[in-house]
Design an enzyme around this catalytic site. Structure first.
Site, mmCIF file in Angstrom:
data_model
loop_
_atom_site.group_PDB
_atom_site.id
_atom_site.type_symbol
_atom_site.label_atom_id
_atom_site.label_comp_id
_atom_site.label_asym_id
_atom_site.label_seq_id
_atom_site.Cartn_x
_atom_site.Cartn_y
_atom_site.Cartn_z
ATOM 1 N N TYR A 1 0.761 -1.698 0.045
ATOM 2 C CA TYR A 1 0.150 0.233 0.163
ATOM 3 C C TYR A 1 0.714 1.711 -0.046
ATOM 4 O O TYR A 1 0.290 1.957 -0.826
ATOM 5 C CB TYR A 1 -0.795 0.104 0.843
ATOM 6 C CG TYR A 1 -1.136 1.377 1.349
ATOM 7 C CD1 TYR A 1 -2.947 1.567 0.737
ATOM 8 C CD2 TYR A 1 -1.476 2.204 2.257
ATOM 9 C CE1 TYR A 1 -3.744 2.900 0.646
ATOM 10 C CE2 TYR A 1 -2.484 3.504 2.013
ATOM 11 C CZ TYR A 1 -3.606 3.928 1.327
ATOM 12 O OH TYR A 1 -4.070 4.574 2.017
ATOM 13 N N GLY A 2 2.047 1.080 1.113
ATOM 14 C CA GLY A 2 2.418 2.547 0.545
ATOM 15 C C GLY A 2 3.193 2.919 -0.312
ATOM 16 O O GLY A 2 3.782 4.085 -0.694
#
Length: 130
Positions: free
Chosen positions: A15-16
């Protein structure tokens, strides 16, 4: 070197990384559009109360997510920066910037790396078969 995260995939890390890639890709797009009259910016909407993550990580727990969402922005509030960028005269000539709460702010050092932005663009084109 591992855009598809074939080695050591972890949800939060992915996600990051995807958020970093969004910023870098938009940075390169803005560079390519320079002088065309078309702008490209990225934004952080804040922590918005959506259905995101409700079923993707059962080990994190739906109760934890529900507690955290009490502090989240409404979807309408979370959309304010997006609407600002799409409709405001102040943002009309800004391109390649990163916005939060309707203001351009500095992105992370990694997100300001023009060489990484170009490399991401090129690798993405290869992955897409272009």
């Amino acid at each position: 070197d591992d855009l598809q995260m074939k080695n050591g995939y972890r949800g939060f890390r992915a996600y990051g990384r995807s958020k970093l890639c969004n910023i870098l890709f938009t940075r390169e797009l803005a560079r390519r559009l320079k002088g065309s009259g078309v702008t490209a910016n990225s934004l952080h909407p804040g922590f918005v109360n959506t259905r995101f993550g409700e079923t993707s990580n059962p080990s994190f727990g739906s109760r934890t997510i529900q507690v955290l969402k009490r502090f989240a922005l409404s979807p309408e509030k979370g959309a304010e920066t997006l609407i600002y960028l799409a409709s405001s005269d102040e943002a009309a000539g800004v391109s390649g910037a990163y916005f939060y709460k309707c203001r351009a702010i500095a992105a992370s050092k990694e997100a300001q790396d023009d060489k990484a932005a170009l490399r991401l663009w090129e690798e993405t084109a290869k992955l897409a078969g272009l």
